[in-house]
Design a protein around this motif. Structure first.
Motif, PDB file in Angstrom:
ATOM      1  N   GLN A 110       0.833  -1.210   0.000  1.00 15.02           N
ATOM      2  CA  GLN A 110       0.000   0.000   0.000  1.00 15.02           C
ATOM      3  C   GLN A 110       0.865   1.256   0.000  1.00 15.02           C
ATOM      4  N   HIS A 111       1.934   1.226   0.765  1.00 18.47           N
ATOM      5  CA  HIS A 111       2.877   2.353   0.809  1.00 18.47           C
ATOM      6  C   HIS A 111       3.413   2.643  -0.600  1.00 18.47           C
ATOM      7  N   VAL A 112       3.854   1.593  -1.289  1.00 17.24           N
ATOM      8  CA  VAL A 112       4.410   1.762  -2.636  1.00 17.24           C
ATOM      9  C   VAL A 112       3.333   2.302  -3.587  1.00 17.24           C
ATOM     10  N   GLU A 113       2.141   1.745  -3.514  1.00 16.89           N
ATOM     11  CA  GLU A 113       1.054   2.217  -4.385  1.00 16.89           C
ATOM     12  C   GLU A 113       0.738   3.694  -4.138  1.00 16.89           C
ATOM     13  N   ARG A 114       0.795   4.117  -2.886  1.00 18.79           N
ATOM     14  CA  ARG A 114       0.514   5.516  -2.544  1.00 18.79           C
ATOM     15  C   ARG A 114       1.575   6.443  -3.123  1.00 18.79           C
ATOM     16  N   TRP A 115       2.843   5.988  -3.142  1.00 22.98           N
ATOM     17  CA  TRP A 115       3.940   6.850  -3.575  1.00 22.98           C
ATOM     18  C   TRP A 115       4.200   6.825  -5.077  1.00 22.98           C
ATOM     19  N   LEU A 116       3.774   5.796  -5.759  1.00 23.53           N
ATOM     20  CA  LEU A 116       4.023   5.718  -7.207  1.00 23.53           C
ATOM     21  C   LEU A 116       3.484   6.932  -7.969  1.00 23.53           C
ATOM     22  N   PRO A 117       2.264   7.390  -7.702  1.00 25.99           N
ATOM     23  CA  PRO A 117       1.795   8.573  -8.438  1.00 25.99           C
ATOM     24  C   PRO A 117       2.548   9.853  -8.058  1.00 25.99           C
ATOM     25  N   VAL A 118       3.090   9.886  -6.848  1.00 26.30           N
ATOM     26  CA  VAL A 118       3.807  11.075  -6.373  1.00 26.30           C
ATOM     27  C   VAL A 118       5.225  11.110  -6.930  1.00 26.30           C
ATOM     28  N   VAL A 119       5.838   9.932  -7.010  1.00 22.75           N
ATOM     29  CA  VAL A 119       7.210   9.810  -7.516  1.00 22.75           C
ATOM     30  C   VAL A 119       7.158   8.808  -8.679  1.00 22.75           C
ATOM     31  N   PRO A 120       6.849   9.288  -9.872  1.00 26.32           N
ATOM     32  CA  PRO A 120       6.632   8.378 -11.013  1.00 26.32           C
ATOM     33  C   PRO A 120       7.811   7.473 -11.352  1.00 26.32           C
ATOM     34  N   ASP A 121       9.042   7.907 -11.074  1.00 27.44           N
ATOM     35  CA  ASP A 121      10.186   7.051 -11.395  1.00 27.44           C
ATOM     36  C   ASP A 121      10.597   6.167 -10.216  1.00 27.44           C
ATOM     37  N   LEU A 122       9.726   6.071  -9.224  1.00 28.10           N
ATOM     38  CA  LEU A 122       9.984   5.211  -8.069  1.00 28.10           C
ATOM     39  C   LEU A 122      10.046   3.756  -8.526  1.00 28.10           C
ATOM     40  N   ASP A 123      11.095   3.065  -8.138  1.00 33.93           N
ATOM     41  CA  ASP A 123      11.201   1.634  -8.436  1.00 33.93           C
ATOM     42  C   ASP A 123      10.498   0.893  -7.301  1.00 33.93           C
ATOM     43  N   PRO A 124       9.350   0.271  -7.566  1.00 35.22           N
ATOM     44  CA  PRO A 124       8.589  -0.364  -6.493  1.00 35.22           C
ATOM     45  C   PRO A 124       9.344  -1.504  -5.811  1.00 35.22           C
ATOM     46  N   ASP A 125      10.211  -2.170  -6.532  1.00 33.42           N
ATOM     47  CA  ASP A 125      10.982  -3.258  -5.925  1.00 33.42           C
ATOM     48  C   ASP A 125      12.043  -2.720  -4.975  1.00 33.42           C
ATOM     49  N   VAL A 126      12.709  -1.642  -5.369  1.00 37.98           N
ATOM     50  CA  VAL A 126      13.709  -1.034  -4.484  1.00 37.98           C
ATOM     51  C   VAL A 126      13.011  -0.470  -3.249  1.00 37.98           C
ATOM     52  N   GLU A 127      11.950   0.294  -3.459  1.00 44.08           N
ATOM     53  CA  GLU A 127      11.232   0.888  -2.328  1.00 44.08           C
ATOM     54  C   GLU A 127      10.694  -0.193  -1.398  1.00 44.08           C
ATOM     55  N   GLY A 128      10.080  -1.217  -1.978  1.00 42.84           N
ATOM     56  CA  GLY A 128       9.539  -2.302  -1.161  1.00 42.84           C
ATOM     57  C   GLY A 128      10.609  -3.015  -0.361  1.00 42.84           C
ATOM     58  N   ALA A 129      11.743  -3.306  -1.000  1.00 37.87           N
ATOM     59  CA  ALA A 129      12.822  -4.006  -0.297  1.00 37.87           C
ATOM     60  C   ALA A 129      13.391  -3.159   0.829  1.00 37.87           C
ATOM     61  N   VAL A 130      13.636  -1.886   0.559  1.00 38.86           N
ATOM     62  CA  VAL A 130      14.233  -1.012   1.574  1.00 38.86           C
ATOM     63  C   VAL A 130      13.284  -0.832   2.755  1.00 38.86           C
ATOM     64  N   VAL A 131      12.021  -0.587   2.483  1.00 37.17           N
ATOM     65  CA  VAL A 131      11.062  -0.392   3.574  1.00 37.17           C
ATOM     66  C   VAL A 131      10.889  -1.679   4.369  1.00 37.17           C
ATOM     67  N   ARG A 132      10.831  -2.817   3.695  1.00 36.39           N
ATOM     68  CA  ARG A 132      10.681  -4.099   4.420  1.00 36.39           C
ATOM     69  C   ARG A 132      11.924  -4.394   5.273  1.00 36.39           C
ATOM     70  N   MET A 133      13.121  -4.120   4.749  1.00 28.97           N
ATOM     71  CA  MET A 133      14.332  -4.333   5.558  1.00 28.97           C
ATOM     72  C   MET A 133      14.306  -3.430   6.785  1.00 28.97           C
ATOM     73  N   SER A 134      13.866  -2.204   6.593  1.00 29.25           N
ATOM     74  CA  SER A 134      13.781  -1.267   7.706  1.00 29.25           C
ATOM     75  C   SER A 134      12.779  -1.737   8.756  1.00 29.25           C
ATOM     76  N   LEU A 135      11.618  -2.197   8.308  1.00 28.67           N
ATOM     77  CA  LEU A 135      10.597  -2.686   9.248  1.00 28.67           C
ATOM     78  C   LEU A 135      11.080  -3.924   9.996  1.00 28.67           C
ATOM     79  N   LEU A 136      11.734  -4.835   9.293  1.00 28.79           N
ATOM     80  CA  LEU A 136      12.244  -6.039   9.941  1.00 28.79           C
ATOM     81  C   LEU A 136      13.322  -5.682  10.959  1.00 28.79           C
TER      82      LEU A 136
END
Length: 167
Positions: free
Chosen positions: A9-35
């Protein structure tokens, strides 16, 4: 993969705001941070329950990693601290009965620090609970998947360069 988590959901929310956001990079970084945050919270809770400060645990951990006996300078090196900073830590652990100072077997002018039974037991209790949680969380993966994850994270860690702090 059909399982979704809040990071999706976080990635979906940010994709329209940051169109060149790589969802895999963002997802991996946020998940590593949460873990990392989750495991840190578990460790902090366990240390509080055991009446151990982080710096006490870190010192016991470094000492245990050296077979339960080391020179203060070796402990300082493992913790990436100035050797003079270890004295106060050792003093506090001596008062708690977790370590004792003993003459060095290598140099009679030197004093080593050794874990006591109480110090080893306190360290092991904390390690056991934290380790159980690590195994619980990573138990979502098969042994082969854990090996692949570890290998991938090694590559990413090497790309990041030397760590600024201790491991």
């Amino acid at each position: 993969m059909t399982d979704r988590d809040p990071v999706d959901q976080h990635v979906e929310r940010w994709l329209p705001v940051v169109p060149d956001l790589d969802p895999d990079v963002e997802g991996a970084v946020v998940r590593m941070s949460l873990l990392t945050r989750h495991l840190r919270d578990v460790k902090d809770r366990v240390l509080a329950e055991l009446d151990l400060q982080e710096k006490e645990y870190g010192t016991l951990h470094a000492l245990a990693g050296r077979g339960g006996r080391a020179a203060p300078s070796e402990i300082a090196g493992d913790l990436r601290m100035a050797p003079a900073s270890i004295t106060a830590r050792v003093d506090a652990l001596v008062r708690r009965g977790f370590v004792r100072r003993i003459p060095s077997e290598v140099d009679r002018r030197r004093i080593d620090v050794a874990l006591t039974g109480a110090g080893r037991a306190a360290w092991q209790r904390a390690m056991r609970v934290v380790g159980d949680e690590e195994h619980r969380v990573l138990g979502a993966l098969t042994p082969d998947e854990r090996r692949v994850l570890s290998d991938l994270l090694r590559r990413v860690t090497l790309a990041a360069g030397p760590p600024p702090g201790r491991i």
